[in-house]
Design a protein around this motif. Structure first.
Motif, PDB file in Angstrom:
ATOM      1  N   MET A 140       0.867  -1.179   0.000  1.00 34.97           N
ATOM      2  CA  MET A 140       0.000   0.000   0.000  1.00 34.97           C
ATOM      3  C   MET A 140       0.912   1.241   0.000  1.00 34.97           C
ATOM      4  SD  MET A 140      -2.892   0.495  -0.539  1.00 34.97           S
ATOM      5  CE  MET A 140      -2.947   2.185  -0.075  1.00 34.97           C
ATOM      6  N   ASP A 141       0.608   2.188  -0.868  1.00 35.32           N
ATOM      7  CA  ASP A 141       1.465   3.361  -0.887  1.00 35.32           C
ATOM      8  C   ASP A 141       0.623   4.607  -1.160  1.00 35.32           C
ATOM      9  OD1 ASP A 141       0.729   2.588  -3.354  1.00 35.32           O
ATOM     10  OD2 ASP A 141       2.651   1.583  -3.718  1.00 35.32           O
ATOM     11  N   VAL A 142       1.293   5.718  -1.143  1.00 40.71           N
ATOM     12  CA  VAL A 142       0.560   6.985  -1.067  1.00 40.71           C
ATOM     13  C   VAL A 142       0.098   7.397  -2.456  1.00 40.71           C
ATOM     14  CG1 VAL A 142       0.678   9.295  -0.072  1.00 40.71           C
ATOM     15  CG2 VAL A 142       2.181   7.506   0.763  1.00 40.71           C
ATOM     16  N   ASP A 143       0.682   6.724  -3.533  1.00 46.02           N
ATOM     17  CA  ASP A 143       0.337   7.294  -4.851  1.00 46.02           C
ATOM     18  C   ASP A 143      -1.106   6.994  -5.233  1.00 46.02           C
ATOM     19  OD1 ASP A 143       0.341   4.674  -5.308  1.00 46.02           O
ATOM     20  OD2 ASP A 143       1.586   4.736  -7.107  1.00 46.02           O
ATOM     21  N   LEU A 144      -1.762   6.088  -4.478  1.00 44.98           N
ATOM     22  CA  LEU A 144      -3.182   5.853  -4.775  1.00 44.98           C
ATOM     23  C   LEU A 144      -3.967   7.162  -4.598  1.00 44.98           C
ATOM     24  CD1 LEU A 144      -5.444   3.682  -5.288  1.00 44.98           C
ATOM     25  CD2 LEU A 144      -5.784   3.731  -2.838  1.00 44.98           C
ATOM     26  N   ILE A 145      -3.613   7.882  -3.509  1.00 46.16           N
ATOM     27  CA  ILE A 145      -4.342   9.131  -3.244  1.00 46.16           C
ATOM     28  C   ILE A 145      -4.110  10.109  -4.395  1.00 46.16           C
ATOM     29  CG2 ILE A 145      -4.508  11.062  -1.657  1.00 46.16           C
ATOM     30  CD1 ILE A 145      -3.621   9.273   0.547  1.00 46.16           C
ATOM     31  N   PHE A 146      -2.831  10.194  -4.833  1.00 47.50           N
ATOM     32  CA  PHE A 146      -2.546  11.158  -5.895  1.00 47.50           C
ATOM     33  C   PHE A 146      -3.249  10.755  -7.186  1.00 47.50           C
ATOM     34  CE2 PHE A 146      -0.164  13.461  -3.197  1.00 47.50           C
ATOM     35  CZ  PHE A 146       0.975  12.845  -2.716  1.00 47.50           C
ATOM     36  N   LYS A 147      -3.317   9.442  -7.448  1.00 51.99           N
ATOM     37  CA  LYS A 147      -3.996   8.995  -8.674  1.00 51.99           C
ATOM     38  C   LYS A 147      -5.460   9.436  -8.636  1.00 51.99           C
ATOM     39  CE  LYS A 147      -2.224   4.722  -8.984  1.00 51.99           C
ATOM     40  NZ  LYS A 147      -2.316   3.248  -9.120  1.00 51.99           N
ATOM     41  N   ILE A 148      -6.112   9.172  -7.483  1.00 52.94           N
ATOM     42  CA  ILE A 148      -7.534   9.491  -7.390  1.00 52.94           C
ATOM     43  C   ILE A 148      -7.745  10.994  -7.441  1.00 52.94           C
ATOM     44  CG2 ILE A 148      -9.506   9.376  -5.844  1.00 52.94           C
ATOM     45  CD1 ILE A 148      -8.587   6.653  -5.006  1.00 52.94           C
ATOM     46  N   ALA A 149      -6.849  11.749  -6.785  1.00 51.18           N
ATOM     47  CA  ALA A 149      -7.002  13.209  -6.813  1.00 51.18           C
ATOM     48  C   ALA A 149      -6.839  13.709  -8.248  1.00 51.18           C
ATOM     49  CB  ALA A 149      -5.945  13.843  -5.914  1.00 51.18           C
ATOM     50  N   ALA A 150      -5.866  13.126  -8.982  1.00 52.61           N
ATOM     51  CA  ALA A 150      -5.641  13.580 -10.366  1.00 52.61           C
ATOM     52  C   ALA A 150      -6.882  13.301 -11.205  1.00 52.61           C
ATOM     53  CB  ALA A 150      -4.436  12.854 -10.940  1.00 52.61           C
ATOM     54  N   ILE A 151      -7.434  12.071 -11.061  1.00 51.42           N
ATOM     55  CA  ILE A 151      -8.638  11.748 -11.839  1.00 51.42           C
ATOM     56  C   ILE A 151      -9.763  12.707 -11.480  1.00 51.42           C
ATOM     57  CG2 ILE A 151     -10.404  10.000 -12.159  1.00 51.42           C
ATOM     58  CD1 ILE A 151      -8.325   7.858 -11.813  1.00 51.42           C
ATOM     59  N   GLY A 152      -9.899  12.975 -10.166  1.00 54.09           N
ATOM     60  CA  GLY A 152     -10.978  13.866  -9.748  1.00 54.09           C
ATOM     61  C   GLY A 152     -10.840  15.229 -10.362  1.00 54.09           C
ATOM     62  N   ILE A 153      -9.598  15.773 -10.361  1.00 53.52           N
ATOM     63  CA  ILE A 153      -9.405  17.124 -10.893  1.00 53.52           C
ATOM     64  C   ILE A 153      -9.670  17.124 -12.387  1.00 53.52           C
ATOM     65  CG2 ILE A 153      -7.640  18.863 -11.319  1.00 53.52           C
ATOM     66  CD1 ILE A 153      -6.471  18.090  -8.573  1.00 53.52           C
ATOM     67  N   ILE A 154      -9.159  16.106 -13.088  1.00 49.34           N
ATOM     68  CA  ILE A 154      -9.358  16.067 -14.548  1.00 49.34           C
ATOM     69  C   ILE A 154     -10.840  16.017 -14.862  1.00 49.34           C
ATOM     70  CG2 ILE A 154      -9.058  14.607 -16.560  1.00 49.34           C
ATOM     71  CD1 ILE A 154      -6.327  13.816 -15.377  1.00 49.34           C
ATOM     72  N   VAL A 155     -11.568  15.149 -14.129  1.00 47.33           N
ATOM     73  CA  VAL A 155     -12.999  15.017 -14.406  1.00 47.33           C
ATOM     74  C   VAL A 155     -13.707  16.327 -14.097  1.00 47.33           C
ATOM     75  CG1 VAL A 155     -15.092  13.939 -13.533  1.00 47.33           C
ATOM     76  CG2 VAL A 155     -13.165  12.551 -14.146  1.00 47.33           C
ATOM     77  N   ALA A 156     -13.302  17.007 -13.019  1.00 49.19           N
ATOM     78  CA  ALA A 156     -13.965  18.271 -12.671  1.00 49.19           C
ATOM     79  C   ALA A 156     -13.736  19.304 -13.772  1.00 49.19           C
ATOM     80  CB  ALA A 156     -13.404  18.771 -11.343  1.00 49.19           C
ATOM     81  N   VAL A 157     -12.478  19.386 -14.237  1.00 54.08           N
ATOM     82  CA  VAL A 157     -12.188  20.386 -15.284  1.00 54.08           C
ATOM     83  C   VAL A 157     -12.953  20.030 -16.549  1.00 54.08           C
ATOM     84  CG1 VAL A 157     -10.359  21.172 -16.813  1.00 54.08           C
ATOM     85  CG2 VAL A 157      -9.945  21.005 -14.359  1.00 54.08           C
ATOM     86  N   LEU A 158     -12.921  18.738 -16.904  1.00 53.35           N
ATOM     87  CA  LEU A 158     -13.637  18.312 -18.107  1.00 53.35           C
ATOM     88  C   LEU A 158     -15.124  18.629 -17.987  1.00 53.35           C
ATOM     89  CD1 LEU A 158     -12.326  16.897 -20.520  1.00 53.35           C
ATOM     90  CD2 LEU A 158     -13.300  14.747 -19.676  1.00 53.35           C
ATOM     91  N   ASN A 159     -15.635  18.417 -16.771  1.00 56.63           N
ATOM     92  CA  ASN A 159     -17.039  18.671 -16.524  1.00 56.63           C
ATOM     93  C   ASN A 159     -17.372  20.129 -16.817  1.00 56.63           C
ATOM     94  OD1 ASN A 159     -19.546  18.025 -15.764  1.00 56.63           O
ATOM     95  ND2 ASN A 159     -19.122  17.806 -13.582  1.00 56.63           N
ATOM     96  N   GLN A 160     -16.545  21.027 -16.242  1.00 57.39           N
ATOM     97  CA  GLN A 160     -16.807  22.451 -16.456  1.00 57.39           C
ATOM     98  C   GLN A 160     -16.723  22.774 -17.939  1.00 57.39           C
ATOM     99  OE1 GLN A 160     -17.863  24.639 -14.409  1.00 57.39           O
ATOM    100  NE2 GLN A 160     -17.864  23.196 -12.689  1.00 57.39           N
ATOM    101  N   LEU A 161     -15.688  22.190 -18.605  1.00 59.41           N
ATOM    102  CA  LEU A 161     -15.499  22.473 -20.029  1.00 59.41           C
ATOM    103  C   LEU A 161     -16.762  22.105 -20.801  1.00 59.41           C
ATOM    104  CD1 LEU A 161     -12.793  23.319 -21.514  1.00 59.41           C
ATOM    105  CD2 LEU A 161     -12.765  20.974 -22.349  1.00 59.41           C
ATOM    106  N   LEU A 162     -17.257  20.873 -20.538  1.00 59.78           N
ATOM    107  CA  LEU A 162     -18.409  20.394 -21.302  1.00 59.78           C
ATOM    108  C   LEU A 162     -19.646  21.228 -20.984  1.00 59.78           C
ATOM    109  CD1 LEU A 162     -17.862  16.546 -21.081  1.00 59.78           C
ATOM    110  CD2 LEU A 162     -17.933  17.929 -23.150  1.00 59.78           C
ATOM    111  N   ILE A 163     -19.782  21.616 -19.694  1.00 59.05           N
ATOM    112  CA  ILE A 163     -20.966  22.413 -19.342  1.00 59.05           C
ATOM    113  C   ILE A 163     -20.911  23.754 -20.078  1.00 59.05           C
ATOM    114  CG2 ILE A 163     -22.007  23.708 -17.451  1.00 59.05           C
ATOM    115  CD1 ILE A 163     -21.401  21.341 -15.629  1.00 59.05           C
TER     116      ILE A 163
END
Lengths: 64, 115
Positions: A1-24
């Motif tokens: 178990m390591d810390v990069d899981l958190i960074f992976k999920i945070a990165a996906i979250g940010i990308i999806v949020a930005v994409l979301n705003q873009l599409l809206i």
């Protein structure tokens, strides 16, 4: 178990949020919802394996 | 760090902030838990020398309580208070079920003493 899981999920979250705003902004609300759902499902599938590992560890250690 | 990441995403999509919190809980758990194993090994040695079998029940109750506690706090973080109390109820019920044989032994001994 390591810390990069958190960074992976945070990165996906940010990308999806930005994409979301873009599409809206470009008027495609339904696609925005689709991408959010897709991101959520990807992250959930990653977390499910970790959660099962959590409960297996507890079971082994406490001889449940 | 995990908290500020989840606060960052709270506005756009609350679901992701909760998922980041969940990932943080899992990571910290897996980092901290290996430190516990020597303690449990020590307790096992004590159990073999001293008490009969009651300590294995203690282990079971500890495990169930830990799992129920994690689930309950996570539900509370997500804002679902009622769900959290249901999970806690489930944890208590499981603990009671797992301790049931112990209670029966005690009752038998008490009966033996009284009669």
């Amino acid at each position: 178990m390591d810390v990069d899981l958190i960074f992976k999920i945070a990165a996906i979250g940010i990308i999806v949020a930005v994409l979301n705003q873009l599409l809206i902004r470009s008027g495609r609300e339904d696609q925005a919802m689709m991408t959010t759902l897709a991101g959520l499902i990807v992250v959930l599938s990653m977390l499910v394996t970790q959660i099962s590992e959590l409960f297996v560890t507890i079971k082994d250690l406490f001889q449940l | 760090m995990v908290c500020c990441l989840s606060l960052l995403l709270k506005k756009e999509s609350a679901a992701f902030s909760f998922l980041i919190l969940l990932a943080g809980v899992l990571t910290v758990f897996f980092l901290v838990f290996p430190l516990m194993s020597p303690v449990l090994a020590l307790v096992e040695q004590i159990e073999k020398t001293l008490s009969g079998g009651a300590l294995s029940y203690l282990f079971k109750v500890l495990g169930i309580a830990l799992a129920a506690q994690i689930a309950q706090e996570l539900c509370k973080d997500a804002g679902a208070g009622a769900l959290a109390s249901m999970v806690e109820l489930g944890g208590r019920a499981l603990i009671l079920i797992s301790v049931f044989p112990l209670v029966q032994d005690v009752l038998k001994q008490v009966e033996g003493l009284l009669l």
